[in-house]
Motif scaffolding. Structure first.
Motif, short mmCIF file in Angstrom:
data_model
loop_
_atom_site.label_atom_id
_atom_site.label_comp_id
_atom_site.label_asym_id
_atom_site.label_seq_id
_atom_site.Cartn_x
_atom_site.Cartn_y
_atom_site.Cartn_z
N GLY A 31 83.96 45.09 45.38
CA GLY A 31 84.87 44.47 46.33
C GLY A 31 86.21 44.71 45.82
O GLY A 31 87.33 44.88 46.60
N TRP A 32 86.64 44.09 44.55
CA TRP A 32 88.13 44.10 43.96
C TRP A 32 88.62 45.53 44.02
O TRP A 32 89.70 45.65 44.31
N LEU A 33 87.57 46.64 43.61
CA LEU A 33 88.18 47.95 43.63
C LEU A 33 88.41 48.51 45.00
O LEU A 33 89.45 49.30 45.12
N ARG A 34 87.67 48.16 45.84
CA ARG A 34 87.70 48.38 47.34
C ARG A 34 89.06 48.10 47.72
O ARG A 34 89.78 48.93 48.52
N LYS A 35 89.39 46.99 47.44
CA LYS A 35 90.52 46.30 47.93
C LYS A 35 91.86 47.17 47.31
O LYS A 35 92.77 47.31 48.01
N LYS A 36 92.00 47.50 46.06
CA LYS A 36 92.92 48.09 45.27
C LYS A 36 92.87 49.67 45.81
O LYS A 36 94.18 49.93 45.91
N GLY A 38 91.36 51.07 48.43
CA GLY A 38 91.25 51.26 50.05
C GLY A 38 90.07 52.41 50.20
O GLY A 38 90.02 53.05 51.34
N CYS A 39 89.33 52.67 49.36
CA CYS A 39 87.95 53.68 49.52
C CYS A 39 86.76 53.06 49.01
O CYS A 39 86.77 52.84 47.66
N SER A 40 85.80 52.84 49.55
CA SER A 40 84.55 52.37 49.15
C SER A 40 83.93 53.26 48.18
O SER A 40 83.32 52.91 47.18
N HIS A 41 84.03 54.39 48.41
CA HIS A 41 83.47 55.63 47.62
C HIS A 41 83.81 55.51 46.21
O HIS A 41 83.42 55.68 45.21
N ARG A 42 85.22 55.82 46.25
CA ARG A 42 85.85 55.65 44.78
C ARG A 42 85.67 54.17 44.13
O ARG A 42 85.61 54.39 42.69
N ALA A 43 85.74 53.18 44.87
CA ALA A 43 85.38 52.12 44.35
C ALA A 43 84.08 51.66 43.69
O ALA A 43 83.82 51.40 42.57
N ALA A 44 83.11 52.48 44.36
CA ALA A 44 81.56 52.63 43.72
C ALA A 44 81.66 53.45 42.52
O ALA A 44 80.86 53.09 41.79
N ASP A 45 82.21 54.64 42.50
CA ASP A 45 82.21 55.37 41.46
C ASP A 45 82.92 54.59 40.04
O ASP A 45 82.22 54.78 39.03
N LEU A 46 84.19 54.13 40.30
CA LEU A 46 84.70 53.16 39.32
C LEU A 46 83.86 52.25 38.87
O LEU A 46 83.76 51.94 37.83
N ALA A 47 83.34 51.47 39.74
CA ALA A 47 82.43 50.22 39.49
C ALA A 47 81.19 50.69 38.53
O ALA A 47 81.12 50.28 37.28
N HIS A 48 80.77 51.77 38.86
CA HIS A 48 79.85 52.47 38.24
C HIS A 48 80.07 53.03 36.62
O HIS A 48 79.45 52.51 35.62
N ASP A 49 81.19 53.43 36.76
CA ASP A 49 81.83 53.87 35.41
C ASP A 49 82.13 52.79 34.43
O ASP A 49 81.88 52.81 33.25
N ALA A 50 82.55 51.85 34.85
CA ALA A 50 82.88 50.38 34.29
C ALA A 50 81.53 49.89 33.48
O ALA A 50 81.60 49.61 32.58
#
Length: 181
Positions: A31-36, A38-50
């Motif tokens: 959710g934090w990444l999605r707000k930053k 603006g893209c749920s898919h990129r946020a999911a990828d970055l969360a996964h990478d983290a």
């Protein structure tokens, strides 16, 4: 003999730590990444990478502030991604300049040329083999009729007839046989 129970205990502790961390903080990080972003898919990828990076930590159980740690990790991944995209863009721009300086045509010009070549190939396919070969040797290789005659083992006048018949065939294919000459 080696005691694997210590290694098994360490593995079990790492697995519990990671599972707890993932269960308690993944949706928050996404959710934090999605707000930053603006893209749920990129946020999911970055969360996964983290979380993949967390897996590689030697001692993940020492993380005291998981959200701060994950936010920092994700922020670094964002910066790394931005750097990578800038490098990729600079590389693509350099390639474009190099291609332009080398006189390479753009993709649209290549596509048009390939379509024209396909039409020419179809047109030449309707010619007898000797006429087609004489025509191509004349037009593509720039050979004289005498040189073609030696190559095909025929007379120069026969080569002249081959090329003439090929030109008539091409004209008729392009403009139709019933057109006035």
């Amino acid at each position: 003999m080696r005691d694997f129970s210590v290694a098994d205990d360490d593995f079990a502790r790492r697995q519990r730590t990671f599972t707890d961390l993932y269960s308690n903080h993944h949706s928050w990080l996404h959710g934090w990444l999605r707000k930053k972003l603006g893209c749920s898919h990129r946020a999911a990828d970055l969360a996964h990478d983290a979380f993949i990076r967390v897996l590689t930590l030697a001692e993940p159980h020492t993380i005291k502030e998981p959200r701060a740690f994950l936010a920092t990790m994700a922020g670094r991944l964002l910066i790394d991604g931005a750097r990578r995209r800038r490098i990729e863009q600079a590389y693509l721009e350099a390639l474009a300049i190099q291609a332009h300086d080398a006189g390479m045509p753009d993709p649209e010009a290549i596509h048009v040329a390939l379509e024209a070549l396909e039409k020419i190939a179809v047109m030449l396919a309707g010619l007898p083999a000797k006429s087609r070969e004489a025509f191509l040797l004349s037009r593509l290789d720039g050979l004289t009729y005498s040189e073609i005659a030696i190559e095909l083992k025929v007379s120069a006048s026969t080569v002249k007839n081959y090329v003439a018949s090929a030109l008539v065939h091409c004209y008729n294919t392009l403009y139709g046989a019933d057109q006035p000459s």
